[in-house]
Design an enzyme around this catalytic site. Sequence first.
Site, PDB file in Angstrom:
ATOM      1  N   ASP A 436       0.710  -1.122  -0.029  1.00 14.28           N
ATOM      2  CA  ASP A 436      -0.065  -0.055   0.079  1.00 14.28           C
ATOM      3  C   ASP A 436       0.842   1.182  -0.118  1.00 14.28           C
ATOM      4  O   ASP A 436       0.832   2.303  -0.889  1.00 14.28           O
ATOM      5  CB  ASP A 436      -0.881  -0.025   1.228  1.00 14.28           C
ATOM      6  CG  ASP A 436      -1.843   1.104   1.516  1.00 14.28           C
ATOM      7  OD1 ASP A 436      -1.589   2.247   0.705  1.00 14.28           O
ATOM      8  OD2 ASP A 436      -3.151   0.722   1.525  1.00 14.28           O
ATOM      9  N   LEU A 464      -5.148   2.236  -0.148  1.00 14.52           N
ATOM     10  CA  LEU A 464      -5.050   1.598  -1.499  1.00 14.52           C
ATOM     11  C   LEU A 464      -5.504  -0.142  -1.474  1.00 14.52           C
ATOM     12  O   LEU A 464      -6.092  -0.649  -1.898  1.00 14.52           O
ATOM     13  CB  LEU A 464      -3.857   1.613  -2.070  1.00 14.52           C
ATOM     14  CG  LEU A 464      -3.441   3.031  -2.511  1.00 14.52           C
ATOM     15  CD1 LEU A 464      -2.132   3.000  -3.417  1.00 14.52           C
ATOM     16  CD2 LEU A 464      -4.584   3.731  -3.206  1.00 14.52           C
ATOM     17  N   ASP A 465      -5.183  -0.630  -0.118  1.00  5.99           N
ATOM     18  CA  ASP A 465      -5.388  -1.913   0.235  1.00  5.99           C
ATOM     19  C   ASP A 465      -6.976  -2.100   0.361  1.00  5.99           C
ATOM     20  O   ASP A 465      -7.701  -2.942  -0.149  1.00  5.99           O
ATOM     21  CB  ASP A 465      -4.815  -2.282   1.692  1.00  5.99           C
ATOM     22  CG  ASP A 465      -3.554  -2.855   1.381  1.00  5.99           C
ATOM     23  OD1 ASP A 465      -3.074  -3.283   0.331  1.00  5.99           O
ATOM     24  OD2 ASP A 465      -2.702  -2.693   2.536  1.00  5.99           O
ATOM     25  N   VAL A 466      -7.633  -1.260   1.043  1.00  2.00           N
ATOM     26  CA  VAL A 466      -9.004  -1.012   1.048  1.00  2.00           C
ATOM     27  C   VAL A 466      -9.809  -0.719  -0.301  1.00  2.00           C
ATOM     28  O   VAL A 466     -10.643  -1.380  -0.658  1.00  2.00           O
ATOM     29  CB  VAL A 466      -9.571  -0.046   2.216  1.00  2.00           C
ATOM     30  CG1 VAL A 466     -11.251  -0.059   2.068  1.00  2.00           C
ATOM     31  CG2 VAL A 466      -9.152  -0.591   3.385  1.00  2.00           C
ATOM     32  N   GLY A 469      -9.401  -3.697  -2.575  1.00  2.00           N
ATOM     33  CA  GLY A 469     -10.060  -4.762  -2.326  1.00  2.00           C
ATOM     34  C   GLY A 469     -11.603  -4.704  -2.911  1.00  2.00           C
ATOM     35  O   GLY A 469     -12.314  -5.493  -3.538  1.00  2.00           O
TER      36      GLY A 469
END
Length: 605
Positions: A436, A464-466, A469
């Site tokens: 991220d 960015l991870d969220v 996803g």
Amino acid sequence: MASPATTQTVRPLDTLRFDTSGPPQITSVIADHLRLLGARTDRPAQGDASAGTATPGGTTLMGGGFDPAHATATWADPLSGLADEATVQAATGIMAVHGRRDGSPRGLAVDYAATATGVLAVQGLLAALVGQARGGAARALTTSADRAGLLAVSQYLAAAGADEGEAAELAAGGPPFTSADGVLFELETLDPGAWAAFWKALEAPAEALRAGWRPFQFRYATACAPFPAALHLTARSHTWERIRRAAAAYGTEVCALHPLAERAAERAAEHDGAAPWSLSRSATGRLTARSARLPGAAPSGGPLAGLTVLEAGRRIQAPLAAHLLGRLGADVIRIEPPGGDPLRGMPPACSGISARWLALNRGKRAVEIDIKQEADRRRLRELAAGADVFLHNWAPGKAAELGLDSGDLARVNPALVYAYTSGWADRIEHAPMGTDFMVQARTGVGEAVRPEGEAPAPSLMTLLDVLGGLLGAEAVLAGLLLRERTGHGVRVDSSLLGAADTLTAPALRRAARGENPRRPAGFRLPRPTADGWIAPADADAGAVAAHDLGGLSTAEALARLHEHGLTATAVTTELSDLHHDPRFAGSISRDAHGAPAVPDPWSFA
């Protein structure tokens, strides 16, 4: 319902049309993604010109043999007083989490909640069409930015409501570091030995490098990293070139913060379009009776009821994508290593299980498989033969090395939707590790999230991870719909790079036009009160600045502003307070382990 069209469909929404209206920050994302998926519109998005509008947004998809699918996207319930991006960020805890690095709440200078809401709306529309294609009835859905915001902070909220405290200190501090010649940079390693060797090579004090590892290791969970000051001083005593050499020699990675203008120029030179994901149809394979239809599926089961998702994900991106598919009704089977996912034990815990892990993985079934053993890989292939989706975020090249790439699994299940969520999608040469904060640094996000006049700094909230996803789930749903319309298996690829470009799209467009891509100084900066903070709506921020609120309580400050016709809301500073916050009455529950659980981001009718 007529049988959905299947002739010469190359994108899942080819032959469909859409109309959309509502808050422009949300509808612009919806319209962009529907166009990229193949739908067309006869007129531009009809958004209220005011950024602060709470007017409901409506998007309708029509054609292709489907009954119309409708999605309503709003900022929040009008009674909550949340009317735009700033107030949603303030109320849901986004400002609190993003501000941990600085020691006080701060607004993101990008429209994070609106972007997530737009993606969630498209997810809901795709899921509704998948449900129709499998024999279900047409369903309308509602989503909102406040629910998107709660989803974005769900891991932090779960930790705040756990049975025990955090494993690392919640205090101000963190990257980026600055070199002697003024280069701002991010550092990444998953190996404590590499961390120690890197700092030793730069002659950092031994006590500082030891004390710095724990906050560095947990920064993804805590959104802060209170390093010893000596580490920042050490970085400032060496040139960027010296730091790069030390990183290369000792197995760490460093990335200088890149400007938005540079990323905009890269985007202009790319030839793969603006899509944050890619879909490729299998040349062989047809849907089986098992996977093709589920006539009369119960509406309460969700539009994906009867579908099976096999997930081999770690950390956030792929597990969140699978979690969303599960909330839409799919049966999610999680592939874990022998002994179970080690992140189940990551503190803080609820009833002995990591609260953060539960936020992403509750409700999933688990199967332990050692992918290093051929016998277990055969078991995985057998599971894939009976699944509708296989989703993973292994390191680049790992699936092919194991004989578990899309071509390998197509041989056992030609109608499979094979989904890979990665860091870079193999689109950036000489890219650093695809995590991220490194992707934020490389793509200009560190500049976009801070207004003019502030040094660029990637957010320590896992933005960015969220969002990656969310895009991964959107890509899977697009693949499922394409499979239903063509009868063929599909491979879908999404990435953190796609998430970064989606989040910064307005800033990148400004940069491409030669304009300043950053928001003005002071943008979305909360105002202190005698006992807390308030955040004005973006449209009213200038007028609110004329009021002296420092001596007033938060309630008094809000009352004064409302008397003058100005919109503002209290900033949530303690996530545990969200349980009792009247702006989210009844929204947040607790699961069987006692961990806080946010509501589903969509409601279907």
